[in-house]
Design a protein around this motif. Structure first.
Motif, PDB file in Angstrom:
ATOM      1  N   GLY A 120       9.931   8.470 -52.182  1.00 16.32           N
ATOM      2  CA  GLY A 120       8.481   8.325 -52.235  1.00 16.32           C
ATOM      3  C   GLY A 120       7.938   8.047 -53.605  1.00 16.32           C
ATOM      4  O   GLY A 120       6.752   8.250 -53.869  1.00 16.32           O
ATOM      5  N   LEU A 121       8.774   7.528 -54.501  1.00 16.51           N
ATOM      6  CA  LEU A 121       8.354   7.266 -55.874  1.00 16.51           C
ATOM      7  C   LEU A 121       8.282   5.775 -56.184  1.00 16.51           C
ATOM      8  O   LEU A 121       8.463   5.367 -57.327  1.00 16.51           O
ATOM      9  N   ASP A 122       8.020   4.954 -55.159  1.00 17.64           N
ATOM     10  CA  ASP A 122       7.935   3.524 -55.410  1.00 17.64           C
ATOM     11  C   ASP A 122       6.519   3.049 -55.680  1.00 17.64           C
ATOM     12  O   ASP A 122       6.280   1.866 -55.893  1.00 17.64           O
ATOM     13  N   GLY A 123       5.556   3.951 -55.643  1.00 13.71           N
ATOM     14  CA  GLY A 123       4.230   3.653 -56.163  1.00 13.71           C
ATOM     15  C   GLY A 123       3.300   2.890 -55.261  1.00 13.71           C
ATOM     16  O   GLY A 123       2.303   2.344 -55.724  1.00 13.71           O
ATOM     17  N   SER A 124       3.562   2.813 -53.966  1.00 11.34           N
ATOM     18  CA  SER A 124       2.680   2.061 -53.088  1.00 11.34           C
ATOM     19  C   SER A 124       2.775   2.579 -51.667  1.00 11.34           C
ATOM     20  O   SER A 124       3.806   3.117 -51.261  1.00 11.34           O
ATOM     21  N   ASN A 125       1.689   2.396 -50.922  1.00 12.51           N
ATOM     22  CA  ASN A 125       1.728   2.731 -49.506  1.00 12.51           C
ATOM     23  C   ASN A 125       2.389   1.630 -48.685  1.00 12.51           C
ATOM     24  O   ASN A 125       2.736   1.836 -47.527  1.00 12.51           O
ATOM     25  N   GLU A 126       2.540   0.466 -49.302  1.00  8.74           N
ATOM     26  CA  GLU A 126       3.223  -0.646 -48.635  1.00  8.74           C
ATOM     27  C   GLU A 126       4.731  -0.438 -48.746  1.00  8.74           C
ATOM     28  O   GLU A 126       5.239  -0.132 -49.827  1.00  8.74           O
TER      29      GLU A 126
ATOM     30  N   ILE B 289      -0.511  13.725 -67.843  1.00  5.04           N
ATOM     31  CA  ILE B 289      -0.569  12.634 -66.865  1.00  5.04           C
ATOM     32  C   ILE B 289      -1.543  11.542 -67.305  1.00  5.04           C
ATOM     33  O   ILE B 289      -1.208  10.350 -67.277  1.00  5.04           O
ATOM     34  N   GLU B 290      -2.733  11.926 -67.703  1.00 10.98           N
ATOM     35  CA  GLU B 290      -3.733  10.914 -68.078  1.00 10.98           C
ATOM     36  C   GLU B 290      -3.261  10.074 -69.260  1.00 10.98           C
ATOM     37  O   GLU B 290      -3.373   8.841 -69.249  1.00 10.98           O
TER      38      GLU B 290
ATOM     39  N   GLY C 205       2.635  -8.388 -70.445  1.00  8.95           N
ATOM     40  CA  GLY C 205       2.412  -9.531 -69.583  1.00  8.95           C
ATOM     41  C   GLY C 205       3.456  -9.683 -68.502  1.00  8.95           C
ATOM     42  O   GLY C 205       3.548 -10.730 -67.850  1.00  8.95           O
ATOM     43  N   MET C 206       4.261  -8.645 -68.289  1.00 10.09           N
ATOM     44  CA  MET C 206       5.317  -8.715 -67.292  1.00 10.09           C
ATOM     45  C   MET C 206       4.800  -8.360 -65.914  1.00 10.09           C
ATOM     46  O   MET C 206       3.626  -8.029 -65.727  1.00 10.09           O
ATOM     47  N   SER C 207       5.702  -8.421 -64.929  1.00  9.62           N
ATOM     48  CA  SER C 207       5.333  -8.135 -63.549  1.00  9.62           C
ATOM     49  C   SER C 207       4.764  -6.727 -63.441  1.00  9.62           C
ATOM     50  O   SER C 207       5.309  -5.785 -64.018  1.00  9.62           O
ATOM     51  N   PRO C 208       3.633  -6.537 -62.732  1.00  4.87           N
ATOM     52  CA  PRO C 208       3.011  -5.217 -62.626  1.00  4.87           C
ATOM     53  C   PRO C 208       3.978  -4.156 -62.116  1.00  4.87           C
ATOM     54  O   PRO C 208       4.772  -4.390 -61.205  1.00  4.87           O
ATOM     55  N   GLN C 209       3.889  -2.958 -62.684  1.00  5.03           N
ATOM     56  CA  GLN C 209       4.788  -1.866 -62.327  1.00  5.03           C
ATOM     57  C   GLN C 209       4.178  -0.883 -61.325  1.00  5.03           C
ATOM     58  O   GLN C 209       4.885  -0.059 -60.766  1.00  5.03           O
ATOM     59  N   GLY C 210       2.870  -0.967 -61.114  1.00  5.07           N
ATOM     60  CA  GLY C 210       2.257  -0.058 -60.155  1.00  5.07           C
ATOM     61  C   GLY C 210       2.161   1.371 -60.642  1.00  5.07           C
ATOM     62  O   GLY C 210       2.271   2.316 -59.853  1.00  5.07           O
ATOM     63  N   TRP C 211       1.932   1.562 -61.956  1.00  2.00           N
ATOM     64  CA  TRP C 211       1.895   2.921 -62.501  1.00  2.00           C
ATOM     65  C   TRP C 211       0.542   3.561 -62.225  1.00  2.00           C
ATOM     66  O   TRP C 211      -0.340   3.601 -63.080  1.00  2.00           O
ATOM     67  N   THR C 212       0.332   4.079 -61.036  1.00  4.37           N
ATOM     68  CA  THR C 212      -0.868   4.854 -60.746  1.00  4.37           C
ATOM     69  C   THR C 212      -0.720   6.237 -61.356  1.00  4.37           C
ATOM     70  O   THR C 212       0.385   6.691 -61.665  1.00  4.37           O
ATOM     71  N   ALA C 213      -1.858   6.910 -61.536  1.00  2.20           N
ATOM     72  CA  ALA C 213      -1.810   8.260 -62.087  1.00  2.20           C
ATOM     73  C   ALA C 213      -1.025   9.195 -61.166  1.00  2.20           C
ATOM     74  O   ALA C 213      -0.299  10.082 -61.634  1.00  2.20           O
ATOM     75  N   THR C 214      -1.136   8.981 -59.870  1.00  2.00           N
ATOM     76  CA  THR C 214      -0.396   9.810 -58.914  1.00  2.00           C
ATOM     77  C   THR C 214       1.098   9.629 -59.083  1.00  2.00           C
ATOM     78  O   THR C 214       1.868  10.607 -59.101  1.00  2.00           O
ATOM     79  N   LEU C 215       1.529   8.374 -59.201  1.00  2.00           N
ATOM     80  CA  LEU C 215       2.956   8.105 -59.361  1.00  2.00           C
ATOM     81  C   LEU C 215       3.474   8.668 -60.679  1.00  2.00           C
ATOM     82  O   LEU C 215       4.548   9.282 -60.725  1.00  2.00           O
ATOM     83  N   VAL C 216       2.718   8.462 -61.749  1.00  2.00           N
ATOM     84  CA  VAL C 216       3.116   9.026 -63.043  1.00  2.00           C
ATOM     85  C   VAL C 216       3.257  10.543 -62.941  1.00  2.00           C
ATOM     86  O   VAL C 216       4.223  11.126 -63.441  1.00  2.00           O
TER      87      VAL C 216
ATOM     88  N   ILE D 170       6.587  12.681 -63.708  1.00  2.00           N
ATOM     89  CA  ILE D 170       6.556  13.747 -64.708  1.00  2.00           C
ATOM     90  C   ILE D 170       7.055  15.048 -64.094  1.00  2.00           C
ATOM     91  O   ILE D 170       7.846  15.777 -64.699  1.00  2.00           O
ATOM     92  N   ALA D 171       6.618  15.330 -62.869  1.00  2.00           N
ATOM     93  CA  ALA D 171       7.058  16.553 -62.193  1.00  2.00           C
ATOM     94  C   ALA D 171       8.559  16.553 -61.961  1.00  2.00           C
ATOM     95  O   ALA D 171       9.194  17.615 -61.929  1.00  2.00           O
ATOM     96  N   ALA D 172       9.145  15.359 -61.827  1.00  2.00           N
ATOM     97  CA  ALA D 172      10.589  15.246 -61.635  1.00  2.00           C
ATOM     98  C   ALA D 172      11.355  15.362 -62.955  1.00  2.00           C
ATOM     99  O   ALA D 172      12.589  15.314 -62.961  1.00  2.00           O
ATOM    100  N   GLY D 173      10.636  15.491 -64.076  1.00  2.00           N
ATOM    101  CA  GLY D 173      11.282  15.680 -65.373  1.00  2.00           C
ATOM    102  C   GLY D 173      11.810  14.416 -65.998  1.00  2.00           C
ATOM    103  O   GLY D 173      12.689  14.473 -66.870  1.00  2.00           O
ATOM    104  N   ARG D 174      11.247  13.268 -65.624  1.00  2.00           N
ATOM    105  CA  ARG D 174      11.812  11.994 -66.075  1.00  2.00           C
ATOM    106  C   ARG D 174      10.996  11.296 -67.156  1.00  2.00           C
ATOM    107  O   ARG D 174      11.365  10.218 -67.590  1.00  2.00           O
ATOM    108  N   TRP D 175       9.891  11.887 -67.592  1.00  2.00           N
ATOM    109  CA  TRP D 175       9.078  11.290 -68.649  1.00  2.00           C
ATOM    110  C   TRP D 175       9.073  12.198 -69.869  1.00  2.00           C
ATOM    111  O   TRP D 175       8.971  13.428 -69.742  1.00  2.00           O
TER     112      TRP D 175
END
Length: 277
Positions: A40-46, A152-153, A167-178, A182-187
Motif C-alpha cells: 500500500g505504499l505506491d502512492g495512489s488509489n489507482e 512529514i510536512e 523535471g523527471m517523471s512525477p513520483q506521487g509524493w503525497t503527504a500521506t505517502l511520505v 517515515i513510519a516504516a523507518g525509511r526516511w
C-alpha cells in the motif's frame, strides 16, 4: 507468445520471481514497485499494472510495469516481444505519457507506440544506475537521524521541490505517502546544529537489494557535503543488515554523479526516458 497483465503484485511475483531474481539490480524499479503495491505504499488509489511475457512453454521473456499514475517502465524484454508488449500496454494504458527502459528496448518500444498512436516521442532524460562497491564516508558537520511524524510536512515539501527541480517523471509524493514511509523507518534527515539540512530515503529491500532515493538538499544548504554523507550513512545502515545498495542519478547532473562516485558507487547501466508527443 502469451501476455499476462495483473493488478495483483503477489500474482505477478509468483509468475516472474525466478526471472527477476536472475537480475535483481536491473529490475530494482519493478521489484520495488511490486513491493510498494503489495504494502500500500505506491502512492495512489489507482492500481499499478504488471505485465509479463511468456513463451509457449511458460518461460518468461520479459516484464514491464505501469505504476499508478506514472509512465510505462520496461524491464528486460526479449527482442521478439517488444512490439507485442507495446500493443498490450497500449490497450490498458493508452493515456501513458512516456516510457523508460534500456536505450535499445525503449527506442524500439517508442517506434511501435508512435506507429500505433500516430504520435512522436522525444528524449526527456537519461538516468544512470549505480551500485555500491567500497563505501567511503565524506566529512560534513552534523549527524543523521531517522525522520519522525513531526517531519512529514518538511519531507513532503522537500520531495515536491526535488520533483520540480529535476523535471523527471512525477513520483506521487503525497503527504500521506511520505508519512507512511517515515513510519516504516525509511526516511532520514541530516541535521547540523539542530536544523535539518538534507534528506535521504530508501526503498523496501527486495531480493537482497535496496535503492536509495530520493536524496535532496535545499539550495541554500548545498556545497557542505550533507547529501553525500547522509547517503553514505543510509548505505552503511543497509549494508550492516546484509543488503546490497543501488541508486539512480540523472546523467545531466554532474554534481550528484560526482558525489555518488566519491562515496563508492559505480555505474551499472543507463536508462532513457522518452516522452510521447
Amino acid at each position: 507468445m502469451k501476455i499476462e497483465i495483473t493488478t495483483d503484485p503477489a500474482e505477478f511475483r509468483s509468475r516472474t520471481e525466478k526471472f527477476l531474481r536472475r537480475a535483481p539490480l536491473r529490475h530494482t524499479v519493478i521489484t520495488t514497485g511490486t513491493a510498494n503495491a503489495a504494502s500500500g505504499l505506491d502512492g495512489s488509489n489507482e492500481p499499478s499494472r504488471f505485465l509479463s511475457a511468456h513463451a509457449e512453454d511458460g518461460t518468461v521473456l520479459g516484464v514491464a510495469m505501469r505504476s499508478a499514475g506514472r509512465d510505462l517502465y520496461l524491464g528486460e524484454l526479449a527482442d521478439s516481444c517488444v512490439d507485442v508488449v507495446a500493443e498490450a500496454l497500449a490497450e490498458i494504458a493508452p493515456d501513458a505519457g512516456g516510457v523508460e527502459g534500456s536505450f535499445e528496448t525503449a527506442t524500439r518500444f517508442g517506434d511501435r507506440w508512435s506507429a500505433m498512436h500516430d504520435v512522436g516521442y522525444r528524449h526527456a532524460y537519461t538516468t544512470r544506475l549505480y551500485r555500491l562497491r567500497t563505501l567511503r564516508f565524506p566529512e560534513a558537520a552534523g549527524s543523521p537521524r531517522r525522520a519522525v511524524e513531526s517531519d512529514i510536512e518538511l519531507c513532503h515539501d522537500w520531495s515536491q521541490a526535488m520533483q520540480v527541480e529535476s523535471g523527471m517523471s512525477p513520483q506521487g509524493w503525497t503527504a500521506t505517502l511520505v508519512g507512511k514511509r517515515i513510519a516504516a523507518g525509511r526516511w532520514w534527515l541530516w541535521e547540523n546544529e539542530g536544523r535539518p539540512v538534507s534528506l535521504a530515503a530508501h526503498q523496501t529491500p527486495v531480493f537482497g537489494w535496496s535503492r536509495i532515493g530520493p536524496v535532496y538538499t535545499p539550495p541554500a544548504d548545498r556545497g557542505h557535503g550533507y547529501g553525500g554523507i547522509l547517503t553514505a550513512h543510509v548505505a552503511h545502515t543497509l549494508r550492516a543488515e546484509g543488503i546490497d545498495v543501488c541508486l539512480f542519478a540523472d546523467i545531466d547532473n554532474p554534481t550528484s554523479n560526482k558525489i555518488y562516485r566519491a562515496i563508492g558507487f559505480e555505474p551499472a547501466g543507463e536508462f532513457v526516458h522518452y516522452a510521447f508527443t
